[in-house]
Structure formats: C-alpha cells, structure tokens
Design an enzyme around this catalytic site. Structure first.
Site, PDB file in Angstrom:
ATOM      1  CB  THR A  82      -0.893  -0.037   1.256  1.00 37.57           C
ATOM      2  OG1 THR A  82      -1.735  -0.883   1.106  1.00 37.57           O
ATOM      3  CG2 THR A  82      -1.557   1.325   1.479  1.00 37.57           C
ATOM      4  CG  ASP A 257      -3.410  -1.394  -2.749  1.00 33.71           C
ATOM      5  OD1 ASP A 257      -4.319  -2.363  -3.059  1.00 33.71           O
ATOM      6  OD2 ASP A 257      -3.277  -1.358  -1.333  1.00 33.71           O
TER       7      ASP A 257
HETATM    8  C1  GP9 Z   1      -3.074  -0.647   6.536  1.00 31.68           C
HETATM    9  C2  GP9 Z   1      -3.636  -1.031   4.833  1.00 31.68           C
HETATM   10  C3  GP9 Z   1      -2.706  -2.139   4.638  1.00 31.68           C
HETATM   11  O1  GP9 Z   1      -3.297   0.884   6.933  1.00 31.68           O
HETATM   12  O2  GP9 Z   1      -3.295   0.214   4.347  1.00 31.68           O
HETATM   13  O3  GP9 Z   1      -1.654  -2.089   3.759  1.00 31.68           O
HETATM   14  P1  GP9 Z   1      -0.982  -3.155   3.076  1.00 31.68           P
HETATM   15  O4  GP9 Z   1      -0.854  -4.315   3.937  1.00 31.68           O
HETATM   16  O5  GP9 Z   1      -2.031  -3.455   1.790  1.00 31.68           O
HETATM   17  O6  GP9 Z   1       0.367  -2.709   2.470  1.00 31.68           O
HETATM   18 MN    MN Z   2      -2.701  -2.513   0.180  1.00 24.81          MN
END
Ligand code: GP9
Ligand code: MN
Length: 428
Positions: A82, A257
């Site tokens: 993310t 994402d």
């Molecule tokens: C947690 C969410 C997940 O804040 O944004 O992040 P990820 O595990 O998908 O990198």
């Molecule tokens: Mn994510």
C-alpha cells in the site's frame, strides 16, 4: 551533495514527454477524490461468480461513457505494498527495492507531492483511513507531503463489529469520511483509503452477499466476498456523491493498489479464471489493477495504453491543468502519444505491449509464449527497455535514499514546512 540531483534532472529532461493537450485542464478547478481500492485486481472487473457480477458498481463505472478506464494498467509495488502505491501515486517516485519508503524516508525527506502541489494551486487537501494514523508511517509522511487533514480512526464512529481486519469496515468508513470531506473548503483534493478487501478477506456474516469461491484455497476463496463488500461501499459513495451535488464538480479517481492474490496460489487462480494453468507469464499479466477517472462530461472509454502507478500523477496534473514539466517525476501522462509503454516492476522485470520479462525469461506479451531465441531486432528492443527500467529505478532510488529533492525546488513550488501540520482531532 547538491549536484547529485543533476543526473536525475538531465535524464528526465532528455526523456520528457509532452502531455496530451486535448485533455489539458479539462478538470481544472474540480474537486478531486482519490479512491484507494485495497488489494483490488483488474480481473474482478466484469468477473462473475455465484450467478452474479462480483462488483456491479465498479463495472458500471468502468463502462460509463464519462469514465476514462484503463485495461493495461499495472501495479508496480514492492514490499511496501500500500505504501509503495501511495508513494508512486502522489509523487511519481518508485518505492524502494526493500522495505517501505514511507517508513524509512517519509519523515525526513523533502517531497514535492500531490497534496502540496494541489494546496499551492488553491486546494484543500485531506487523506482518510480507518486505521491508526501510524500505520506505514502515514502520520509523518503526510506532513512531508503537505496534507492539510488526515482523518483516521479516532475521527470516526466506533463500536462493536465496526472493524474488521485492518480497520473500520468500508461502508462505515466511506460514509464517515465523506461527511468530513463535504465540509472542506472547495476545491478539495481528498484521498479515501479503503481496507476491508485485504488479506485474509474476512467479513462478518451479515455483510456476506456472495458465496466464497470453491478453489479450496482458504487464502483465495474469501476474496470475492470482501471485494463485493468494497464494491457496495463504492455504490453507496456514488449515490451520496450525487445526492450531495458534488458529482457535478468533482473528478473521481479509482485505483487498485496491488494484487490481492499472490503468485503463491497458482493452482487456485487457474481454477478461478477457468484456465488450465497459471505460469510466471500469467502472474505478470495478473498484476493489472483498475485505474479509472470519472467526471461529468469527460471524454471516456476504455483506453488500452500500457502504464502503471508511476504514471498517475503526471496524468492527473495534466487533466487539472497544472504544469509539472519541471518536477522530478518518473512517470508520464498516460494519454500522451509519447508515453512510454514499458511498465517497470520493482524487481526490474517489465511488461510492454510486445514483451514480458520475468527473471531471465522473455515472453511474447500477445501470445504468452516464451521467446527461446531473441532475434537481433528483438534483443535491441528488449535491451532498450531493460536499460530504461533499470535507469529509472536506480535514479528514483537515489532521489529517495539521498533525499535529493532537498537540493531542487521546481519553479513555482514552495517547500513544505512539516511543522505547519498537525493531525490531532479537534473536537467539533
Ligand atoms: C493498512 C493498509 C494495508 O493501513 O493500508 O496495507 P498493506 O498491507 O496492503 O500494505
Ligand atoms: Mn494494500
């Protein structure tokens, strides 16, 4: 040292891409919503299971004539997942080869990020996320990026069963976040980060409105359930947008994402997609995620250009009529005829409309067949792409690791002062 930025600036200058003037400024002055679709892959669009569309609301948006949709848009994240997506989307800088740049460099580095650019063009900026502010070091990074507001967990409703997985359930989150955003002075730039469609794809019974898939792989089969729930939250958000009247003067941008199903689940994915097998080539193609721009009156349609997350900021800035040709950005306008269709993955692999590189194997992108012997012409094309990919990843890493943007402030940009920002909840 200061002159280290020069090789970056020289490279970008030499490879500058003129944006598509037909689209320049078509969204000038509009509010901007950036909707982060957690772990959402392109294959879900129009995907059917259990006798129904899994994501009818996003499907509708995808096909609408005033949505510009991309079907060859790839996620380019590394370990930062993310966080890497956010870094690319809002800076047109790559994440790092290891770890998360938001964590290692978000607090201390100088950035010329989307929120600051928008702010300096008269916008109010806000990010919202239904988890604790410290996750991925967002609370510090967003100050460096110049976000005016950051609405997190303690801004929103809480209660029994309000959370699942990484935070507030998407339907509650989208509704609560929208209510904050609606109060911001316009025009605003607002990013809403959903979380429910995140591994391990668990969801409370009452929100399960489609059966799990039947691959027998527990890490895969819940995916359609949480994806559907996310889709419903988007449907509700679009209804709200209309009722609020904001649909008339807003541009809504959606993106996935990164993958939701990793390359470790080949058998299950093959079954899910009704394919006999699923190999490394298929997994590279499986990295497609949605990128859609929806706006009243926008000349839309499904665009087949190859690109990725690194290209989002230059594309959006052109639509918004904001000049960015002197900024350090490694992507380019997806709508430009000069846009390079070589899509870099963080590990140096790449996909182009012609070739796909996975490790030391090259495939024909159109057939999926391994190219055993490269002709000299093929070799020249592939060498050029490899060179571009490694150069851009390396230069971006230098910008990040050596904090090179502190030595270069683009014309018309004001350096962000992190101490201007605090995200503590002010009691209403
Ligand atoms: C947690 C969410 C997940 O804040 O944004 O992040 P990820 O595990 O998908 O990198
Ligand atoms: Mn994510």
């Amino acid at each position: 040292k200061a002159s280290d930025i020069d090789s970056v600036l020289n490279y970008l200058k030499k490879n500058k891409v003129a944006p598509n003037v037909e689209y320049s400024g078509v969204a000038k002055g509009k509010n901007v919503f950036i909707i982060h679709l957690e772990s959402f892959q392109q294959f879900l669009i129009d995907f059917k299971w259990d006798g129904q569309e899994v994501t009818p609301n996003l499907n509708k948006l995808y096909h609408e004539s005033d949505t510009l949709s991309f079907d060859n848009f790839f996620n380019q994240v590394g370990q930062g997942k993310t966080a890497d997506a956010e870094m690319m989307l809002e800076n047109s800088l790559f994440g790092l080869p290891e770890g998360s740049a938001m964590v290692s460099d978000g607090t201390s580095n100088t950035f010329q990020a989307a929120p600051a650019i928008m702010d300096q063009n008269g916008y109010t900026t806000a990010a919202a996320h239904g988890d604790v502010p410290s996750f991925w070091n967002r609370d510090n990074t967003y100050k460096s990026w110049g976000y005016d507001y950051f609405f997190t967990k303690n801004y929103f409703q809480s209660g029994k069963n309000f959370d699942v997985g990484y935070g507030l359930k998407d339907k509650i989150f989208m509704k609560d976040a929208a209510e904050y955003v609606e109060q911001l002075p316009q025009p605003f730039y607002a990013k809403l980060i959903t979380v429910t469609n995140h591994y391990p794809y668990t969801l409370d019974k009452q929100n399960q409105t489609i059966t799990k898939t039947d691959t027998g792989d527990d890490t895969v089969d819940g995916y359609v359930q949480t994806a559907k729930y996310l889709d419903q939250s988007i449907g509700e958000f679009m209804t709200w947008l209309k009722q609020s009247g904001l649909d008339k003067n807003s541009m809504v941008v959606f993106y996935g994402d990164h993958y939701g199903i990793s390359g470790n689940h080949k058998k299950a994915v093959a079954k899910l997609l009704g394919k006999k097998s699923f190999d490394d080539f298929d997994n590279a193609q499986f990295q497609r995620v949605p990128f859609m721009i929806h706006m009243d009156g926008l000349k839309g349609g499904v665009n087949h250009t190859y690109g990725g997350e690194i290209d989002v900021l230059p594309t959006l800035l052109n639509l918004l009529g904001i000049k960015a040709d002197n900024y350090v950005q490694f992507g380019s306008d997806l709508l430009s005829s000069q846009h390079s269709q070589t899509v870099a993955f963080r590990n140096g692999d790449f996909v182009t409309p012609q070739y796909t590189k996975v490790g030391s194997t090259y495939y024909d992108t159109t057939t999926g067949k391994v190219i055993k012997h490269l002709s000299s012409e093929q070799k020249a094309t592939i060498d050029k792409a490899t060179n571009q990919v490694t150069t851009e990843l390396n230069l971006s890493d230098r910008v990040m690791n050596e904090d090179l943007l502190r030595f270069y402030t683009p014309n018309g940009f004001m350096k962000v002062d992190k101490s201007d920002y605090s995200y503590n909840k002010k009691k209403a």
